[in-house]
Design a protein around this motif. Structure first.
Motif, PDB file in Angstrom:
ATOM      1  N   PRO A 164       0.821  -1.228  -0.158  1.00  0.00           N
ATOM      2  CA  PRO A 164       0.104  -0.166   0.027  1.00  0.00           C
ATOM      3  C   PRO A 164       1.036   1.187   0.567  1.00  0.00           C
ATOM      4  N   PRO A 165       0.717   2.161  -0.350  1.00  0.00           N
ATOM      5  CA  PRO A 165       1.463   3.655  -0.734  1.00  0.00           C
ATOM      6  C   PRO A 165       1.542   4.531   0.411  1.00  0.00           C
ATOM      7  N   ASP A 166       0.935   4.260   1.634  1.00  0.00           N
ATOM      8  CA  ASP A 166       1.292   4.686   2.919  1.00  0.00           C
ATOM      9  C   ASP A 166       1.730   4.361   3.392  1.00  0.00           C
ATOM     10  N   GLN A 167       2.358   2.142   3.103  1.00  0.00           N
ATOM     11  CA  GLN A 167       2.832   1.631   4.288  1.00  0.00           C
ATOM     12  C   GLN A 167       4.335   1.421   3.003  1.00  0.00           C
ATOM     13  N   ARG A 168       4.620   1.537   2.323  1.00  0.00           N
ATOM     14  CA  ARG A 168       5.870   1.086   2.030  1.00  0.00           C
ATOM     15  C   ARG A 168       7.212   0.576   2.251  1.00  0.00           C
ATOM     16  N   GLY A 169       7.313   1.667   3.703  1.00  0.00           N
ATOM     17  CA  GLY A 169       8.718   2.232   4.307  1.00  0.00           C
ATOM     18  C   GLY A 169       8.471   0.552   5.180  1.00  0.00           C
ATOM     19  N   ARG A 170       7.072   0.262   6.015  1.00  0.00           N
ATOM     20  CA  ARG A 170       7.144  -1.057   6.993  1.00  0.00           C
ATOM     21  C   ARG A 170       6.955  -2.546   5.380  1.00  0.00           C
ATOM     22  N   TYR A 171       6.795  -2.275   4.570  1.00  0.00           N
ATOM     23  CA  TYR A 171       6.748  -3.644   3.596  1.00  0.00           C
ATOM     24  C   TYR A 171       7.909  -3.669   2.844  1.00  0.00           C
ATOM     25  N   ALA A 172       8.713  -2.443   2.879  1.00  0.00           N
ATOM     26  CA  ALA A 172      10.473  -2.331   1.937  1.00  0.00           C
ATOM     27  C   ALA A 172      11.053  -2.358   3.291  1.00  0.00           C
ATOM     28  N   ALA A 173      10.726  -2.748   4.545  1.00  0.00           N
ATOM     29  CA  ALA A 173      11.779  -3.093   5.812  1.00  0.00           C
ATOM     30  C   ALA A 173      11.810  -4.755   6.229  1.00  0.00           C
ATOM     31  N   LEU A 174      10.946  -5.272   5.699  1.00  0.00           N
ATOM     32  CA  LEU A 174      11.369  -6.684   5.454  1.00  0.00           C
ATOM     33  C   LEU A 174      12.484  -6.778   4.033  1.00  0.00           C
ATOM     34  N   PRO A 175      12.656  -6.734   3.668  1.00  0.00           N
ATOM     35  CA  PRO A 175      13.822  -7.454   2.746  1.00  0.00           C
ATOM     36  C   PRO A 175      15.587  -7.272   3.510  1.00  0.00           C
ATOM     37  N   GLN A 176      15.144  -5.614   3.992  1.00  0.00           N
ATOM     38  CA  GLN A 176      15.762  -5.799   5.441  1.00  0.00           C
ATOM     39  C   GLN A 176      16.537  -6.268   6.361  1.00  0.00           C
ATOM     40  N   LEU A 177      15.671  -6.592   6.284  1.00  0.00           N
ATOM     41  CA  LEU A 177      15.666  -8.183   7.954  1.00  0.00           C
ATOM     42  C   LEU A 177      16.359  -8.822   6.976  1.00  0.00           C
ATOM     43  N   GLY A 178      16.451  -9.128   5.639  1.00  0.00           N
ATOM     44  CA  GLY A 178      17.222 -10.591   5.363  1.00  0.00           C
ATOM     45  C   GLY A 178      18.705 -10.468   6.062  1.00  0.00           C
ATOM     46  N   SER A 179      18.922  -8.767   6.175  1.00  0.00           N
ATOM     47  CA  SER A 179      20.489  -8.787   6.788  1.00  0.00           C
ATOM     48  C   SER A 179      21.142  -8.946   7.523  1.00  0.00           C
ATOM     49  N   PRO A 180      19.905  -9.291   8.381  1.00  0.00           N
ATOM     50  CA  PRO A 180      20.683  -9.083   9.982  1.00  0.00           C
ATOM     51  C   PRO A 180      20.451 -11.191  10.433  1.00  0.00           C
ATOM     52  N   VAL A 181      18.845 -11.339   9.708  1.00  0.00           N
ATOM     53  CA  VAL A 181      18.687 -12.471   9.278  1.00  0.00           C
ATOM     54  C   VAL A 181      20.090 -13.372   8.593  1.00  0.00           C
ATOM     55  N   GLY A 182      20.852 -12.492   7.622  1.00  0.00           N
ATOM     56  CA  GLY A 182      21.595 -13.634   7.817  1.00  0.00           C
ATOM     57  C   GLY A 182      22.998 -13.290   7.816  1.00  0.00           C
ATOM     58  N   THR A 183      23.653 -12.018   8.855  1.00  0.00           N
ATOM     59  CA  THR A 183      24.731 -11.786   9.812  1.00  0.00           C
ATOM     60  C   THR A 183      24.435 -13.409  11.082  1.00  0.00           C
ATOM     61  N   LEU A 184      23.086 -13.395  11.740  1.00  0.00           N
ATOM     62  CA  LEU A 184      22.476 -14.351  12.483  1.00  0.00           C
ATOM     63  C   LEU A 184      22.894 -15.821  11.693  1.00  0.00           C
ATOM     64  N   MET A 185      22.272 -15.859  10.889  1.00  0.00           N
ATOM     65  CA  MET A 185      22.773 -17.528  10.169  1.00  0.00           C
ATOM     66  C   MET A 185      24.399 -18.040  10.368  1.00  0.00           C
ATOM     67  N   SER A 186      25.481 -16.805   8.994  1.00  0.00           N
ATOM     68  CA  SER A 186      26.006 -17.037   9.309  1.00  0.00           C
ATOM     69  C   SER A 186      27.129 -16.612  10.453  1.00  0.00           C
ATOM     70  N   SER A 187      26.793 -16.033  10.745  1.00  0.00           N
ATOM     71  CA  SER A 187      27.946 -15.791  12.624  1.00  0.00           C
ATOM     72  C   SER A 187      27.030 -16.709  12.982  1.00  0.00           C
ATOM     73  N   GLY A 188      26.564 -17.188  13.734  1.00  0.00           N
ATOM     74  CA  GLY A 188      25.859 -18.795  14.300  1.00  0.00           C
ATOM     75  C   GLY A 188      26.369 -19.978  13.556  1.00  0.00           C
ATOM     76  N   ALA A 189      26.683 -19.684  12.328  1.00  0.00           N
ATOM     77  CA  ALA A 189      27.352 -20.875  12.178  1.00  0.00           C
ATOM     78  C   ALA A 189      28.608 -21.347  12.640  1.00  0.00           C
ATOM     79  N   PHE A 190      29.837 -19.784  11.740  1.00  0.00           N
ATOM     80  CA  PHE A 190      30.883 -19.701  12.222  1.00  0.00           C
ATOM     81  C   PHE A 190      30.906 -19.992  13.876  1.00  0.00           C
ATOM     82  N   ALA A 191      30.576 -19.393  14.637  1.00  0.00           N
ATOM     83  CA  ALA A 191      30.056 -19.841  15.801  1.00  0.00           C
ATOM     84  C   ALA A 191      30.705 -21.158  16.361  1.00  0.00           C
TER      85      ALA A 191
END
Length: 449
Positions: A164-191
């Motif tokens: 929705p045009p007035d909720q683009r910020g929150r929807y566009a933030a969801l792909p951004q969550l891929g970064s910390p989740v990817g970090t958790l997965m990669s750092s967790g795997a190495f830990a």
């Protein structure tokens, strides 16, 4: 001469689309945003693995004939090669996304990076095959870079065009969550694999996180395959017969001013992140004598903090505008840069975890809204290409920051102000990009049923 603000025939065509808004259901919007997040999380997991391995493994096993400092520099240079390849992926997959569809481009990118990452886990090291080992490592890093170059821009574009045009910020933030989740997965795997004895870790343990990319790829592909094409893209196909043959060329020709602003706005989220993860791990372990486990675990804590910051400021952007959030996020990161690195030099485990967490949280304010801002800087006609080019040119320009920071601390000294200066400069560039970008946003309409 072309108008750098994007007032081109393509922009005019995009403006005509507002007359008949695209329709999408709220359920579809949420499903697409989730699929964008899942695919992006896999992409960043694969990509971040390389950064952690560059600091902990590749310098010793793939560049073993060099002295420690030179080996670290060589490993970071290989890490940076992936960023150079990303604009190539932006051009290639941007063309696919803007001419054929957002969905097909995203299916290709997720397969490409998953396969490349899994193959890294199968590579023999320098002791086994000599110079062929780092050469193959560079080739696979290039493949990762090309795939990521097309992934993020497409995921954000698809999420925004369903929102929705007035909720683009929150929807566009969801792909951004891929970064910390990817970090958790990669750092967790190495830990986990760092718990192995050093001999086991060096011989086979480090490979396991890379090999895990294969089963994760199957899951991500299945979820992404179920996603519908963007309604804005479908509408564009119905209304426009003159799709750009080379969308990237149209971006450079008609919207180069917007491209420069978008690059600046994205700079901190890419470059600052690697200064506070890839470089900070190396700085903590090799310069300050901290344990590898402590530095990796610090990034895990920071990733959890980042998730909360992204969710919060994605929603705030719907009220204030993504450009304003980017501006204040850049300023806060600049102010905190020196205190963050000063805390690292205390060598206190609590201070180290706090430093990385605060630094990542500050830069994540701007990163949370990067997708929303960049998507609204370009018209739909070449949005995929514009977003992907801006983000990945920013990546190419900042991907060698760990290399530069290491070279600076090696030649100038290991005082905290040395890497902090780099982070301050990157933060201020992004603050300027946010300030200008807020005033250049364009909108297309989506009606949510």
């Amino acid at each position: 001469m072309s108008d750098p603000t994007g007032s081109s025939p393509g922009a005019a065509a995009a403006a005509r689309m507002v007359d008949t808004p695209a329709h999408v259901s709220g359920q579809d919007a949420r499903r697409v945003a989730f699929a964008a997040f899942v695919g992006t999380a896999l992409e960043w997991y694969d990509y971040f693995l390389f950064g952690t391995a560059a600091a902990l493994v590749f310098n010793r096993l793939f560049f073993s004939t060099l002295d420690p400092t030179a080996a670290t520099l060589a490993a970071f240079a290989t890490f940076g090669v992936g960023f150079v390849a990303r604009p190539v992926g932006a051009v290639v997959f941007g063309a696919v996304g803007d001419r054929i569809g957002r969905r097909p481009a995203l299916l290709i990118t997720v397969v490409m990076i998953g396969v490349a990452t899994g193959l890294i886990g199968l590579l023999p090291d320098f002791a086994a095959i000599g110079v062929a080992a780092p050469a193959l490592l560079v080739l696979l890093r290039l493949a990762q870079g090309v795939a990521v170059g097309g992934e993020w821009g497409g995921a954000v574009t698809l999420a925004v065009e369903h929102a929705p045009p007035d909720q683009r910020g929150r929807y566009a933030a969801l792909p951004q969550l891929g970064s910390p989740v990817g970090t958790l997965m990669s750092s967790g795997a190495f830990a986990l694999v760092l718990l192995l004895p050093d001999e086991s870790f060096d011989s086979w343990g480090w490979r396991l996180p890379f090999l895990a990319a294969f089963p994760l790829l199957v899951i991500a592909f299945y979820i992404r395959r179920r996603v519908e094409e963007s309604p804005v893209f479908d509408q564009m196909l119905a209304q426009e017969s003159d799709r750009p043959k080379i969308p990237a060329g149209e971006v450079f020709t008609h919207a180069w001013g917007r491209l420069l602003v978008a690059i600046a706005a994205a700079f901190l989220g890419v470059g600052g992140f690697y200064v506070l993860t890839t470089f900070a791990i190396s700085y903590g372990v090799d310069t300050l004598g901290l344990s590898r486990t402590l530095m990796v675990n610090a990034t895990l804590v920071a990733a959890v903090v980042e998730i909360g910051v992204i969710v919060l400021f994605g929603r705030i952007a719907d009220r204030l505008g993504p450009g304003r959030v980017t501006f204040w996020g850049g300023l806060s990161s600049a102010v905190l840069a020196l205190p963050v690195f000063a805390l690292l030099t205390t060598r206190s485990p609590v201070a180290v975890v706090l430093a990385i967490s605060v630094g990542i949280a500050a830069l994540s304010v701007a990163y949370a809204v990067t997708g929303a801002l960049l998507a609204e800087l370009f018209p739909a006609r070449y949005r995929y290409s514009g977003v992907a080019l801006a983000y990945n040119i920013a990546g190419a320009l900042s991907g060698f920051l760990p290399f530069i920071a290491t070279a600076m601390t090696s030649s100038i000294g290991d005082d905290p102000w040395v890497p902090a200066t780099l982070l301050i400069a990157v933060s201020l560039v992004t603050a300027v990009g946010g300030f200008v970008g807020e005033r250049m946003r364009v909108r297309d309409e989506v009606v949510v049923d």
